[in-house]
Design a protein around this motif. Structure first.
Motif, PDB file in Angstrom:
ATOM      1  N   THR A  27       0.462  -1.458   0.019  1.00 10.47           N
ATOM      2  CA  THR A  27       0.131   0.218   0.345  1.00 10.47           C
ATOM      3  C   THR A  27       0.997   1.197   0.074  1.00 10.47           C
ATOM      4  N   ALA A  28       2.190   1.352   0.532  1.00  8.68           N
ATOM      5  CA  ALA A  28       2.630   2.484   1.001  1.00  8.68           C
ATOM      6  C   ALA A  28       3.590   2.518  -0.445  1.00  8.68           C
ATOM      7  N   ILE A  29       3.534   1.045  -1.431  1.00  8.54           N
ATOM      8  CA  ILE A  29       4.361   1.889  -3.066  1.00  8.54           C
ATOM      9  C   ILE A  29       3.133   2.200  -3.755  1.00  8.54           C
ATOM     10  N   GLY A  30       1.806   1.496  -3.377  1.00 18.20           N
ATOM     11  CA  GLY A  30       0.536   1.795  -4.191  1.00 18.20           C
ATOM     12  C   GLY A  30       0.750   3.842  -4.432  1.00 18.20           C
ATOM     13  N   GLY A  37       1.665   9.835 -10.310  1.00 19.17           N
ATOM     14  CA  GLY A  37       0.765   9.787 -11.782  1.00 19.17           C
ATOM     15  C   GLY A  37       0.101   8.821 -12.080  1.00 19.17           C
ATOM     16  N   HIS A  38       0.379   7.395 -11.629  1.00 20.10           N
ATOM     17  CA  HIS A  38       0.478   5.615 -12.239  1.00 20.10           C
ATOM     18  C   HIS A  38      -0.838   5.863 -11.582  1.00 20.10           C
ATOM     19  N   VAL A  39      -2.296   4.968 -12.190  1.00 18.74           N
ATOM     20  CA  VAL A  39      -2.827   3.888 -11.084  1.00 18.74           C
ATOM     21  C   VAL A  39      -3.372   3.144 -10.695  1.00 18.74           C
ATOM     22  N   VAL A  40      -3.524   2.985 -10.100  1.00 18.95           N
ATOM     23  CA  VAL A  40      -3.676   1.633  -9.338  1.00 18.95           C
ATOM     24  C   VAL A  40      -5.175   0.953  -9.599  1.00 18.95           C
TER      25      VAL A  40
END
Length: 308
Positions: A27-30, A37-40
């Motif tokens: 969750t921290a990396i996400g 700007g990426h989308v989990v």
């Protein structure tokens, strides 16, 4: 899907990210990737704790079964404990759950990309991206990633370019780790971080005994809860010692062992033994290693090796 997640140059395109699973690291990396700007788009979470963490830290992310997370991902993060990684990879490979050309990165420190071979043979881009950081499960984890180094291992220059770009976007510092050196890399980090916690907690326990009952008028009582008087006494000393060690190396070593003060060391061992023999044993082991680095006298080595 983008071609290996990269466009013209080293900066990756915006990626659809999947995370297995929603633990402290995942969750921290996400959250850090979303800030970049990426989308989990999806994550897996089994326990109530992990589901709560996912909803709190990745509120716009769907919680799905592992296979569905993999199917939706251009970048798949495998953030599971080391002991679970091989079986997770085997399961994903046996079910063809991961689309061809997906970037698959695990966060294990001890493993390189070899553990991803079953998936690499199916056409994924294998990466090992390990954050050299400890995680608490709170918001500060994501903030700390921006000042952390990440140990990277990849199969080729394209893989290293992708991994490096992702780390730089998070704000971290990429460090290349050779495949066969991953276990040693991990051992060094564990030795420094994990044993530091034990050392500090033991020092706090002994200091509490030394200070208990001596509180000044109006001063906080010595107790067993963290962040008390004993911790405040140690904090500036330990911070300075750590800073000196990192900046000056072995020359930062001070105290009775460095001075060769056998009498003081013997006294320390005696009083610590009275508090807790296990703390005394830890002091003896670390003092012996310090004495070896400092070129201590035979007399001091005899005391620490219990030859007298």
């Amino acid at each position: 899907m983008t071609s290996f997640g990269i466009t013209n140059g080293p900066a990756p395109a915006r990626l659809s990210v999947g995370i297995v699973s929603a633990g402290r690291v995942g969750t921290a990396i996400g959250a850090a990737l979303e800030r970049a700007g990426h989308v989990v788009v999806a994550c897996s979470a089994v326990s109530d704790v992990s589901r709560h963490r996912a909803r709190t830290r990745l509120p716009d992310t769907e919680i799905l079964p592992v296979a569905d997370v993999a199917a939706r991902s251009e970048l798949l993060i495998l953030a599971v404990p080391d002991a679970e990684l091989a079986s997770l990879v085997a399961g994903l490979a046996s079910t063809d759950a991961v689309p061809n050309r997906t970037i698959v990165a695990h966060t294990s420190g001890a493993n390189g990309i070899g553990i991803l071979d079953p998936l690499a043979r199916q056409g994924v881009v294998p990466l090992a991206i390990h954050p050299a950081m400890t995680f608490t499960g709170h918001d500060e984890d994501t903030v700390r990633l921006a000042s952390a180094c990440f140990g990277l291992t990849a199969a080729d220059d394209i893989g290293y370019a992708i991994a490096q770009s992702l780390v730089l976007e998070i704000g971290g510092e990429p460090v290349r780790v050779r495949e066969d050196m991953r276990p040693l890399y991990h051992a060094a980090l564990a030795h420094g971080s994990n044993h530091l916690v034990t050392l500090v907690v033991d020092a706090v326990a002994a200091l509490r005994v030394a200070l208990e009952g001596q509180e000044l008028l109006g001063q906080e009582l010595i107790g067993n809860e963290p962040n008390g008087v004993a911790e405040r006494v140690l904090q500036p000393l330990l911070s300075a010692a750590l800073d000196n060690a990192l900046r000056r190396g072995p020359a930062a070593l001070t105290g009775p062992v460095a001075r060769g003060d056998s009498e003081a060391v013997a006294t320390h061992l005696r009083v610590l033994e009275e508090v807790d023999p296990r703390i005394a044993a830890g002091y003896r082991a670390l003092s012996l290693r310090s004495a070896q680095r400092a070129g201590a006298t035979p007399e001091l080595l005899d005391i620490l090796e219990e030859r007298r």
